[in-house]
Design an enzyme around this catalytic site. Structure first.
Site, PDB file in Angstrom:
ATOM      1  N   ARG A  57       1.248  -1.289   0.081  1.00  0.00           N
ATOM      2  CA  ARG A  57      -0.077   0.318   0.514  1.00  0.00           C
ATOM      3  C   ARG A  57       0.785   2.021  -0.274  1.00  0.00           C
ATOM      4  O   ARG A  57       0.854   2.381  -0.137  1.00  0.00           O
ATOM      5  CB  ARG A  57      -1.038   0.171   1.555  1.00  0.00           C
ATOM      6  CG  ARG A  57      -1.567  -1.359   0.468  1.00  0.00           C
ATOM      7  CD  ARG A  57      -2.651  -1.374   2.052  1.00  0.00           C
ATOM      8  NE  ARG A  57      -3.795  -0.519   2.397  1.00  0.00           N
ATOM      9  CZ  ARG A  57      -4.257  -0.058   3.935  1.00  0.00           C
ATOM     10  NH1 ARG A  57      -3.988  -0.538   5.071  1.00  0.00           N
ATOM     11  NH2 ARG A  57      -5.142   1.574   3.562  1.00  0.00           N
ATOM     12  N   ASP A 135      -9.358   3.345  -6.542  1.00  0.00           N
ATOM     13  CA  ASP A 135      -9.952   3.022  -5.099  1.00  0.00           C
ATOM     14  C   ASP A 135      -9.793   1.404  -4.217  1.00  0.00           C
ATOM     15  O   ASP A 135      -9.911   1.799  -3.680  1.00  0.00           O
ATOM     16  CB  ASP A 135     -11.503   3.223  -5.104  1.00  0.00           C
ATOM     17  CG  ASP A 135     -12.480   2.681  -3.780  1.00  0.00           C
ATOM     18  OD1 ASP A 135     -11.938   2.747  -3.172  1.00  0.00           O
ATOM     19  OD2 ASP A 135     -13.183   2.290  -3.820  1.00  0.00           O
ATOM     20  N   ASP A 141      -5.523   6.303  -2.936  1.00  0.00           N
ATOM     21  CA  ASP A 141      -5.610   7.131  -3.300  1.00  0.00           C
ATOM     22  C   ASP A 141      -5.152   8.522  -3.630  1.00  0.00           C
ATOM     23  O   ASP A 141      -5.011   9.773  -4.153  1.00  0.00           O
ATOM     24  CB  ASP A 141      -7.678   7.369  -4.351  1.00  0.00           C
ATOM     25  CG  ASP A 141      -8.315   5.899  -4.890  1.00  0.00           C
ATOM     26  OD1 ASP A 141      -6.096   5.322  -5.391  1.00  0.00           O
ATOM     27  OD2 ASP A 141      -9.038   5.070  -4.623  1.00  0.00           O
ATOM     28  N   LEU A 170     -10.697   9.953  -7.208  1.00  0.00           N
ATOM     29  CA  LEU A 170      -9.856   9.358  -7.253  1.00  0.00           C
ATOM     30  C   LEU A 170      -9.121   8.153  -7.861  1.00  0.00           C
ATOM     31  O   LEU A 170      -9.825   7.493  -7.742  1.00  0.00           O
ATOM     32  CB  LEU A 170      -9.326  10.171  -6.121  1.00  0.00           C
ATOM     33  CG  LEU A 170      -8.917  11.201  -5.003  1.00  0.00           C
ATOM     34  CD1 LEU A 170      -8.164  11.220  -4.452  1.00  0.00           C
ATOM     35  CD2 LEU A 170      -8.365  12.201  -6.361  1.00  0.00           C
ATOM     36  N   CYS A 192      -9.668  25.112  11.928  1.00  0.00           N
ATOM     37  CA  CYS A 192     -11.157  24.611  12.046  1.00  0.00           C
ATOM     38  C   CYS A 192     -11.108  23.025  12.427  1.00  0.00           C
ATOM     39  O   CYS A 192      -9.849  22.197  12.471  1.00  0.00           O
ATOM     40  CB  CYS A 192     -11.356  24.255  10.688  1.00  0.00           C
ATOM     41  SG  CYS A 192     -12.820  23.789   9.696  1.00  0.00           S
ATOM     42  N   CYS A 215     -17.337   4.288  11.463  1.00  0.00           N
ATOM     43  CA  CYS A 215     -17.605   5.607  10.801  1.00  0.00           C
ATOM     44  C   CYS A 215     -19.170   4.789  10.046  1.00  0.00           C
ATOM     45  O   CYS A 215     -18.820   3.897   9.607  1.00  0.00           O
ATOM     46  CB  CYS A 215     -16.595   6.317   9.453  1.00  0.00           C
ATOM     47  SG  CYS A 215     -16.626   6.554   8.091  1.00  0.00           S
ATOM     48  N   GLN A 221     -21.771  -0.260   5.299  1.00  0.00           N
ATOM     49  CA  GLN A 221     -21.139  -0.962   4.185  1.00  0.00           C
ATOM     50  C   GLN A 221     -21.429  -2.991   4.897  1.00  0.00           C
ATOM     51  O   GLN A 221     -21.005  -3.539   4.310  1.00  0.00           O
ATOM     52  CB  GLN A 221     -20.157  -1.511   3.454  1.00  0.00           C
ATOM     53  CG  GLN A 221     -20.806   0.451   2.455  1.00  0.00           C
ATOM     54  CD  GLN A 221     -18.683   0.929   2.485  1.00  0.00           C
ATOM     55  OE1 GLN A 221     -18.601   0.040   1.858  1.00  0.00           O
ATOM     56  NE2 GLN A 221     -18.751   2.365   2.479  1.00  0.00           N
ATOM     57  N   CYS A 244     -19.314  15.240   7.422  1.00  0.00           N
ATOM     58  CA  CYS A 244     -17.971  15.568   7.131  1.00  0.00           C
ATOM     59  C   CYS A 244     -17.165  16.382   6.399  1.00  0.00           C
ATOM     60  O   CYS A 244     -16.234  17.041   6.138  1.00  0.00           O
ATOM     61  CB  CYS A 244     -17.279  14.493   7.904  1.00  0.00           C
ATOM     62  SG  CYS A 244     -16.598  13.374   7.225  1.00  0.00           S
ATOM     63  N   CYS A 248     -17.784  21.415   5.842  1.00  0.00           N
ATOM     64  CA  CYS A 248     -16.415  21.505   5.776  1.00  0.00           C
ATOM     65  C   CYS A 248     -16.660  22.896   4.921  1.00  0.00           C
ATOM     66  O   CYS A 248     -17.303  22.745   3.856  1.00  0.00           O
ATOM     67  CB  CYS A 248     -15.847  20.848   4.361  1.00  0.00           C
ATOM     68  SG  CYS A 248     -14.147  21.302   4.165  1.00  0.00           S
TER      69      CYS A 248
HETATM   70  S1  SF4 Z   1     -11.301  19.151   7.033  1.00  0.00           S
HETATM   71 FE1  SF4 Z   1     -13.012  21.030   6.151  1.00  0.00          FE
HETATM   72  S2  SF4 Z   1     -14.025  20.825   8.330  1.00  0.00           S
HETATM   73 FE2  SF4 Z   1     -12.212  19.682   8.939  1.00  0.00          FE
HETATM   74  S3  SF4 Z   1     -10.915  20.474   9.501  1.00  0.00           S
HETATM   75 FE3  SF4 Z   1     -10.701  20.671   7.448  1.00  0.00          FE
HETATM   76  S4  SF4 Z   1     -11.258  22.555   6.553  1.00  0.00           S
HETATM   77 FE4  SF4 Z   1     -12.314  22.303   9.052  1.00  0.00          FE
HETATM   78  S1  SF4 Z   2     -19.082  12.768   9.121  1.00  0.00           S
HETATM   79 FE1  SF4 Z   2     -16.981  11.569   8.302  1.00  0.00          FE
HETATM   80  S2  SF4 Z   2     -15.951  10.219   9.618  1.00  0.00           S
HETATM   81 FE2  SF4 Z   2     -18.389  10.729  10.591  1.00  0.00          FE
HETATM   82  S3  SF4 Z   2     -19.597   9.238  10.374  1.00  0.00           S
HETATM   83 FE3  SF4 Z   2     -19.885  10.240   8.590  1.00  0.00          FE
HETATM   84  S4  SF4 Z   2     -19.000   9.895   7.058  1.00  0.00           S
HETATM   85 FE4  SF4 Z   2     -17.708   8.903   8.852  1.00  0.00          FE
END
Ligand code: SF4
Ligand code: SF4
Length: 383
Positions: A57, A135, A141, A170, A192, A215, A221, A244, A248
């Site tokens: 990997r 993937d 990736d 990717l 952040c 997660c 899955q 997540c 962002c």
């Molecule tokens: S991935 Fe996006 S939301 Fe998470 S810390 Fe970085 S900038 Fe902030």
């Molecule tokens: S927000 Fe991101 S890290 Fe959290 S469960 Fe959802 S996909 Fe996974």
């Protein structure tokens, strides 16, 4: 061979074949990644879907001994459905597939582009050696794309590009051609921590490590019973989780509709939950077979749809849930249906669970039926 000129020609050609961003890096070992993988294994944070040893990997030359460079490609995908896309209603609740499962399976979409790139390179360079990956290959990736200057990996562990945010697929091509590498993009997260705070299951740990065991993206899955803790967090997610990414700041107003084959289809990206419960294998293949989210088969998605109906407390689903609790051959489906019936909590649902318990032999299913009935006690206490 002038590799600088070839690099320019590849960049130009990539635009013609629907590649939105491209970067070049060396085939050197990914040492940082290797350390991170070892740490993840020690902490038991891996998903179990990983391919290859840590060496395969992180050491491209184990995959292609002549490797000199890796070309990383990114293809942007949409983040929003049409404004008039169907809504989930009280009568017809809908689930949700994460954005990376909208449209045609991206593995195929990227492979098509990488194959074209491969042909282009072979036409230009006699004796070129190439190997493509998307993937499911051994290489990461994200690590390749980061070192090739395509973007940086954020604390949410997802690659973020300046132009398209993190809504990119990717892939990469390893080759024996020694291209001049591009410059790595610096980390852009700073202080952040929006993704860490927004994650419903606290799966992002130590800002940049993902505990895949927590997660939702990975948990949707899995094929076994979902732990109770995660059932309540699942909501109407049938496959994957985008939380997540959605919070962002780099994804703000990022919504690219550049490739028709990656556009979401209403009833696939946001499927009606009830019809999913009783789909035959053939119906499943016809409806979902072409999307990335189908790769683990029907069972995990049906299990998630059952949990989704419980989440909505959808009384209109009680008959269907009773039916599968009584007759589905798969214990995970029978047991999850019992749990969901308890969550919906009508009298009919509770009596059906009690009745089914008299016939059920599987101890795991009986355990779920107990849990389903326990919701009745909670209701009585509340009253
Ligand atoms: S991935 Fe996006 S939301 Fe998470 S810390 Fe970085 S900038 Fe902030
Ligand atoms: S927000 Fe991101 S890290 Fe959290 S469960 Fe959802 S996909 Fe996974």
């Amino acid at each position: 061979m002038n590799t600088n000129q070839l690099k320019q020609e590849i960049i130009e050609y990539s635009k013609e074949i629907g590649i939105d961003k491209i970067g070049f890096t060396t085939a050197d070992i990914f040492s940082e990644l290797k350390e991170r993988l070892i740490r993840q294994q020690e902490l038991n944070y891996q998903s179990g879907f990983e391919k290859g040893s840590n060496e395969e990997r992180t050491e491209p030359r184990r995959l292609l001994p002549e490797a000199q460079s890796i070309i990383s490609i990114a293809v942007a995908y949409p983040s929003r459905m049409r404004k008039d896309a169907p809504k989930s209603t009280k009568e017809e609740r809908r689930g949700f597939f994460c954005r990376a499962s909208w449209g045609m399976d991206y593995h195929e979409a990227l492979r098509e582009r990488l194959r074209k790139l491969e042909v282009f390179i072979h036409e230009k360079v006699e004796g070129a050696v190439t190997k493509i990956m998307v993937d499911t290959g051994e290489l990461s990736d994200k690590a390749v794309a980061e070192r090739a200057g395509v973007g940086f990996v954020g604390k949410n562990t997802i690659l973020i590009t300046e132009e398209y945010g993190s809504f990119v697929y990717l892939g990469e091509l390893i080759t024996n051609i020694p291209f001049v590498p591009d410059t790595r993009v610096e980390d852009g997260c700073g202080d952040c921590r929006k993704c860490i705070d927004a994650c419903p299951t606290d799966a992002i740990v130590q800002g940049g490590q993902l505990n895949a065991q927590r997660c939702i993206g990975f948990l949707t899955q899995t094929k076994d019973f979902l732990a109770d803790e995660f059932r309540v967090k699942l909501g109407n997610r049938v496959y994957g989780c985008d939380t997540c990414q959605l919070v962002c700041p780099y994804n703000l107003k990022k919504d690219f509709h550049l490739h028709p084959e990656l556009e979401p289809e209403d009833d696939v990206a946001k499927p009606k939950l009830k019809p999913m419960l009783t789909m035959s294998n053939r119906e499943f293949r016809e409806t979902f077979g072409h999307v990335a989210g189908a790769w683990r088969g029907k069972k995990p998605l049906q299990r998630n749809a059952i949990i989704g109906l419980g989440h909505y407390k959808d009384k209109t689903a009680v008959d269907e849930l009773i039916n599968i609790m009584n007759s589905d051959p798969r214990p995970v489906i029978r047991g999850t249906a019992a749990w969901s019936l308890g969550k919906i909590g009508t009298e009919e649902a509770f009596s059906a669970i009690q009745e089914a318990m008299l016939k059920e032999k599987d101890t795991d299913v009986l355990f779920e039926m107990d849990k389903g009935l326990a919701f009745q006690e909670v209701q009585l206490i509340k009253e």
